[in-house]
Design a protein around this motif. Structure first.
Motif, PDB file in Angstrom:
ATOM      1  N   GLN A   1      15.642  -2.358   4.169  1.00 39.51           N
ATOM      2  CA  GLN A   1      14.525  -3.064   4.769  1.00 39.51           C
ATOM      3  C   GLN A   1      13.229  -2.304   4.480  1.00 39.51           C
ATOM      4  OE1 GLN A   1      15.085  -3.822   8.923  1.00 39.51           O
ATOM      5  NE2 GLN A   1      13.438  -5.327   9.019  1.00 39.51           N
ATOM      6  N   VAL A   2      12.221  -3.036   4.105  1.00 36.67           N
ATOM      7  CA  VAL A   2      10.957  -2.422   3.735  1.00 36.67           C
ATOM      8  C   VAL A   2      10.071  -2.239   4.967  1.00 36.67           C
ATOM      9  CG1 VAL A   2       8.834  -2.734   2.409  1.00 36.67           C
ATOM     10  CG2 VAL A   2      11.036  -3.412   1.421  1.00 36.67           C
ATOM     11  N   HIS A   3       9.489  -1.041   5.048  1.00 37.94           N
ATOM     12  CA  HIS A   3       8.518  -0.778   6.099  1.00 37.94           C
ATOM     13  C   HIS A   3       7.316  -0.085   5.493  1.00 37.94           C
ATOM     14  CE1 HIS A   3      10.986  -1.893   9.546  1.00 37.94           C
ATOM     15  NE2 HIS A   3      11.987  -1.262   8.967  1.00 37.94           N
ATOM     16  N   LEU A   4       6.143  -0.558   5.863  1.00 39.93           N
ATOM     17  CA  LEU A   4       4.888   0.120   5.551  1.00 39.93           C
ATOM     18  C   LEU A   4       4.262   0.480   6.888  1.00 39.93           C
ATOM     19  CD1 LEU A   4       3.438  -2.212   2.754  1.00 39.93           C
ATOM     20  CD2 LEU A   4       4.756  -0.109   2.468  1.00 39.93           C
ATOM     21  N   VAL A   5       4.034   1.754   7.113  1.00 36.82           N
ATOM     22  CA  VAL A   5       3.540   2.207   8.408  1.00 36.82           C
ATOM     23  C   VAL A   5       2.201   2.904   8.228  1.00 36.82           C
ATOM     24  CG1 VAL A   5       4.011   3.599  10.436  1.00 36.82           C
ATOM     25  CG2 VAL A   5       5.897   2.447   9.263  1.00 36.82           C
ATOM     26  N   GLU A   6       1.173   2.290   8.776  1.00 36.24           N
ATOM     27  CA  GLU A   6      -0.162   2.868   8.704  1.00 36.24           C
ATOM     28  C   GLU A   6      -0.382   3.834   9.866  1.00 36.24           C
ATOM     29  OE1 GLU A   6      -0.573  -1.581   7.510  1.00 36.24           O
ATOM     30  OE2 GLU A   6       0.470  -0.373   9.030  1.00 36.24           O
ATOM     31  N   SER A   7      -1.186   4.837   9.611  1.00 35.15           N
ATOM     32  CA  SER A   7      -1.560   5.789  10.659  1.00 35.15           C
ATOM     33  C   SER A   7      -2.927   6.364  10.317  1.00 35.15           C
ATOM     34  CB  SER A   7      -0.522   6.910  10.788  1.00 35.15           C
ATOM     35  OG  SER A   7      -0.433   7.638   9.575  1.00 35.15           O
ATOM     36  N   GLY A   8      -3.505   7.058  11.292  1.00 35.10           N
ATOM     37  CA  GLY A   8      -4.776   7.736  11.062  1.00 35.10           C
ATOM     38  C   GLY A   8      -5.985   7.026  11.627  1.00 35.10           C
ATOM     39  N   SER A  21      -3.381   6.703   6.386  1.00 33.57           N
ATOM     40  CA  SER A  21      -2.186   6.881   5.562  1.00 33.57           C
ATOM     41  C   SER A  21      -1.299   5.663   5.701  1.00 33.57           C
ATOM     42  CB  SER A  21      -1.410   8.128   5.997  1.00 33.57           C
ATOM     43  OG  SER A  21      -2.190   9.292   5.866  1.00 33.57           O
ATOM     44  N   CYS A  22      -0.571   5.381   4.669  1.00 33.51           N
ATOM     45  CA  CYS A  22       0.412   4.297   4.679  1.00 33.51           C
ATOM     46  C   CYS A  22       1.696   4.851   4.081  1.00 33.51           C
ATOM     47  CB  CYS A  22      -0.094   3.119   3.869  1.00 33.51           C
ATOM     48  SG  CYS A  22       1.132   1.806   3.610  1.00 33.51           S
ATOM     49  N   ALA A  23       2.663   5.081   4.935  1.00 36.68           N
ATOM     50  CA  ALA A  23       3.945   5.626   4.503  1.00 36.68           C
ATOM     51  C   ALA A  23       4.944   4.494   4.304  1.00 36.68           C
ATOM     52  CB  ALA A  23       4.469   6.614   5.535  1.00 36.68           C
ATOM     53  N   ALA A  24       5.580   4.488   3.148  1.00 33.08           N
ATOM     54  CA  ALA A  24       6.509   3.412   2.814  1.00 33.08           C
ATOM     55  C   ALA A  24       7.958   3.882   2.909  1.00 33.08           C
ATOM     56  CB  ALA A  24       6.234   2.893   1.413  1.00 33.08           C
ATOM     57  N   SER A  25       8.814   2.979   3.331  1.00 35.70           N
ATOM     58  CA  SER A  25      10.253   3.206   3.288  1.00 35.70           C
ATOM     59  C   SER A  25      10.906   1.901   2.848  1.00 35.70           C
ATOM     60  CB  SER A  25      10.793   3.654   4.648  1.00 35.70           C
ATOM     61  OG  SER A  25      10.549   2.663   5.625  1.00 35.70           O
ATOM     62  N   GLY A  26      12.037   2.033   2.189  1.00 31.54           N
ATOM     63  CA  GLY A  26      12.738   0.854   1.705  1.00 31.54           C
ATOM     64  C   GLY A  26      12.229   0.344   0.371  1.00 31.54           C
ATOM     65  N   LEU A  27      11.196   0.989  -0.154  1.00 27.58           N
ATOM     66  CA  LEU A  27      10.732   0.694  -1.508  1.00 27.58           C
ATOM     67  C   LEU A  27      10.064   1.930  -2.074  1.00 27.58           C
ATOM     68  CD1 LEU A  27       7.380   0.389  -1.506  1.00 27.58           C
ATOM     69  CD2 LEU A  27       7.872  -1.830  -0.537  1.00 27.58           C
ATOM     70  N   ARG A  28       9.988   1.977  -3.379  1.00 25.73           N
ATOM     71  CA  ARG A  28       9.302   3.062  -4.049  1.00 25.73           C
ATOM     72  C   ARG A  28       7.913   2.568  -4.431  1.00 25.73           C
ATOM     73  NH1 ARG A  28      10.671   7.578  -2.739  1.00 25.73           N
ATOM     74  NH2 ARG A  28       9.431   8.320  -4.503  1.00 25.73           N
ATOM     75  N   ILE A  29       6.881   3.166  -3.861  1.00 19.59           N
ATOM     76  CA  ILE A  29       5.534   2.646  -4.126  1.00 19.59           C
ATOM     77  C   ILE A  29       5.143   2.851  -5.588  1.00 19.59           C
ATOM     78  CG2 ILE A  29       4.816   3.024  -1.730  1.00 19.59           C
ATOM     79  CD1 ILE A  29       2.993   5.309  -2.888  1.00 19.59           C
ATOM     80  N   SER A  30       5.871   3.707  -6.302  1.00 18.93           N
ATOM     81  CA  SER A  30       5.564   3.914  -7.713  1.00 18.93           C
ATOM     82  C   SER A  30       5.764   2.636  -8.530  1.00 18.93           C
ATOM     83  CB  SER A  30       6.421   5.040  -8.285  1.00 18.93           C
ATOM     84  OG  SER A  30       7.789   4.779  -8.090  1.00 18.93           O
ATOM     85  N   ASN A  31       6.458   1.669  -7.956  1.00 19.17           N
ATOM     86  CA  ASN A  31       6.677   0.395  -8.633  1.00 19.17           C
ATOM     87  C   ASN A  31       5.696  -0.687  -8.199  1.00 19.17           C
ATOM     88  OD1 ASN A  31       8.988   1.379  -9.989  1.00 19.17           O
ATOM     89  ND2 ASN A  31      10.243   0.979  -8.176  1.00 19.17           N
ATOM     90  N   TYR A  32       4.759  -0.322  -7.316  1.00 17.11           N
ATOM     91  CA  TYR A  32       3.912  -1.337  -6.705  1.00 17.11           C
ATOM     92  C   TYR A  32       2.430  -1.023  -6.800  1.00 17.11           C
ATOM     93  CZ  TYR A  32       8.104  -3.329  -4.634  1.00 17.11           C
ATOM     94  OH  TYR A  32       9.314  -3.929  -4.455  1.00 17.11           O
ATOM     95  N   VAL A  79       0.318   6.086   0.507  1.00 15.69           N
ATOM     96  CA  VAL A  79      -1.003   5.717   0.013  1.00 15.69           C
ATOM     97  C   VAL A  79      -2.033   6.103   1.075  1.00 15.69           C
ATOM     98  CG1 VAL A  79      -2.459   3.815  -0.759  1.00 15.69           C
ATOM     99  CG2 VAL A  79      -0.036   3.811  -1.272  1.00 15.69           C
ATOM    100  N   TYR A  80      -3.207   6.463   0.620  1.00 16.97           N
ATOM    101  CA  TYR A  80      -4.253   6.917   1.529  1.00 16.97           C
ATOM    102  C   TYR A  80      -5.528   6.091   1.345  1.00 16.97           C
ATOM    103  CZ  TYR A  80      -1.165  10.963   1.470  1.00 16.97           C
ATOM    104  OH  TYR A  80      -0.066  11.782   1.557  1.00 16.97           O
ATOM    105  N   LEU A  81      -6.293   6.059   2.396  1.00 14.56           N
ATOM    106  CA  LEU A  81      -7.638   5.498   2.305  1.00 14.56           C
ATOM    107  C   LEU A  81      -8.563   6.426   3.073  1.00 14.56           C
ATOM    108  CD1 LEU A  81      -9.283   3.055   1.226  1.00 14.56           C
ATOM    109  CD2 LEU A  81      -9.086   2.090   3.540  1.00 14.56           C
ATOM    110  N   ASP A  82      -9.461   7.070   2.340  1.00 14.04           N
ATOM    111  CA  ASP A  82     -10.451   7.934   2.959  1.00 14.04           C
ATOM    112  C   ASP A  82     -11.688   7.102   3.270  1.00 14.04           C
ATOM    113  OD1 ASP A  82      -9.253  10.374   0.770  1.00 14.04           O
ATOM    114  OD2 ASP A  82      -9.188  10.546   2.950  1.00 14.04           O
TER     115      ASP A  82
END
Length: 120
Positions: A1-8, A21-32, A79-82
């Motif tokens: 199951q894919v989860h994208l969890v934002e924080s900060g 920050s956006c931490a991903a699980s269930g997928l490899r962000i290197s493909n997206y 992934v990050y957003l400053d």
């Protein structure tokens, strides 16, 4: 199951900075392609920034260009957003998203969002 969890997110004074920050699980962000969007109260969700899977292509909304910076760490699957020189109008819920096509800009997975509130 894919989860994208934002924080900060949080409360910050105008002119201040935050790092989301956006931490991903269930997928490899290197493909997206990874994108950031935001939705302010009473407004539609709008595009903020995106970065290609390898990081060689980046684009920003005009409203944040020169103030926000998107980056990615594929090894950390994050992934990050400053956000710098924040303005009152940057107040919104910020969402990250994952997609596979730069041209269509369709995103398949979305996070739940993190609130950014800019005060005067």
């Amino acid at each position: 199951q894919v989860h994208l969890v934002e924080s900060g997110g949080g409360l910050v004074q105008a002119g201040g900075s935050l790092r989301l920050s956006c931490a991903a699980s269930g997928l490899r962000i290197s493909n997206y392609i990874m994108g950031w969007f935001r939705q302010a109260p009473g407004k539609e969700r709008e595009f903020v920034a995106r970065i290609s899977s390898s990081g060689d292509m980046i684009s920003y909304a005009d409203s944040v260009k020169g103030r926000f910076t998107i980056s990615r760490d594929n090894a950390k699957n994050t992934v990050y957003l400053d956000l710098n020189r924040l303005k009152l109008e940057d107040t919104a819920v910020y969402y990250c998203a994952a997609g596979i096509n730069w041209e269509t800009a369709v995103y398949h997975f979305w996070g739940q969002g993190t609130q950014v509130t800019v005060s005067s």
